[in-house]
Motif scaffolding. Structure first.
Motif: not given
Length: 354
Positions: A75-83, A90-101
């Motif tokens: 699955l590939l996304s732009r990752g809207y809203g990530r910083r 994606a990794q288990p340590s990712d958050t919405a800030a690093t990946l997008g919600d």
């Protein structure tokens, strides 16, 4: 917006539509390059309208269908809203800030069994994914309908029953990212968030409107939402099950269907804390929400919002709140699921199944 104000914005809409039409014409004529990937089916899920049309649950439906066929989708996304910037797997340590919600929601939904990546440049993102071992046998693109630098094998166009693209206008007068003629690139059009009891006559009328802009042979399918039992958000003080007295917390484009479902299911929504789509929740907002809670009440939210609520900076405040999310699944009306499967199956001949 008031009708007079819309008229004032019409020249800007015409200009924007002309720019987008020129861009699309350059791609159609081959004067601007568009990359295809013949080695792997690339399936795009998108829309013409800004805002929620149900892409996330439809992407999940598509990925689950591929898994049932024995495929290995990514699955590939732009990752809207990530910083963050650039390609990121994606990794288990990712958050919405690093990946997008939304990518984070999908990564957690599939429990890491499906590679989920983000990249502003979808062509570069696919190339990264194809270097993985094992390489994916399909790539699902989330929200890439206007990413013309990439030529998908299959284009799924979504539009809501209550806000169909054929009744909308181009930005800024309306909410369309490009003119209605953009529907001509779709290989299937899905009318989302439908009334489950949508009649055959209503479906025929909607189909006729869609086919004024889509190609005549393109199937028009209809889907609705099925809501699941509330799920405790990890790291919160949620009990085993919520009571009927609830507060609703949303940061999505269209919370009305969820609100209507909750009311129909017997919940009493005593307060609705409503924020814009992809809203980054703040500590002060959660504290304000906590002041609204009464004994025996809990907070209900969406799965996408839950991904943002689990940010490390909010952990301390979330630990004291009883929060559940309501899972959503897509269900197609009539034989829609079988028809969509029949459209997709030719891209995955038996010998390609892993």
């Amino acid at each position: 917006m008031p009708s007079w104000y819309s008229y004032l914005l019409l020249p800007l809409s015409w200009l924007y539509a002309a720019v987008m039409a020129g861009r699309n014409w350059l791609y159609a004529q081959g004067w601007k390059g568009s990359t295809a990937f013949p080695e792997v089916p690339v399936l795009s899920v998108g829309n013409l309208r800004v805002g929620g049309t149900g892409k996330t649950p439809h992407v999940a439906w598509l990925v689950e269908w591929l898994l049932r066929q024995g495929q290995q989708p990514a699955l590939l996304s732009r990752g809207y809203g990530r910083r963050t910037r650039g390609y990121r797997l994606a990794q288990p340590s990712d958050t919405a800030a690093t990946l997008g919600d939304e990518p984070l929601q999908q990564f957690r939904h599939f429990r890491g069994l499906v590679p989920v990546a983000v990249s502003e440049d979808r062509v570069a993102g696919i190339r990264h994914l194809l270097q993985r071992e094992p390489a994916p046998t399909a790539v699902v693109l989330d929200d890439a309908y206007q990413h013309r630098r990439l030529q998908p094998a299959f284009n799924m166009l979504l539009t809501e029953q209550q806000r169909p693209f054929y009744s909308d206008e181009v930005l800024p007068t309306g909410r369309l990212r490009e003119s209605r003629r953009g529907a001509g690139r779709a290989d299937v059009v899905i009318i989302t968030k439908c009334d489950p009891q949508l009649s055959a006559t209503q479906q025929r009328d909607i189909r006729q409107h869609v086919l004024r802009y889509a190609r005549p042979e393109v199937p028009v399918l209809f889907s609705c939402y099925d809501y699941g039992r509330p799920v405790p958000v990890p790291g919160t003080a949620a009990p085993e099950q919520p009571g009927l007295e609830v507060l609703l917390l949303t940061g999505i484009a269209q919370p009305e269907p969820l609100l209507h479902y909750l009311e129909a299911a017997g919940y009493h929504v005593r307060h609705h804390a409503r924020f814009p789509d992809h809203h980054v929740f703040q500590l002060r907002e959660l504290r304000a929400l906590a002041t609204q809670l009464r004994p025996g009440q809990c907070v209900l939210t969406t799965q996408k919002d839950a991904a943002r609520l689990m940010e490390p900076t909010l952990a301390a405040s979330m630990a004291n709140l009883p929060v559940f999310y309501i899972p959503i699944e897509v269900r197609f009306l009539a034989d829609g699921a079988a028809r969509l499967a029949a459209l997709l199956t030719p891209y995955f001949p038996p010998h390609a199944v892993v």
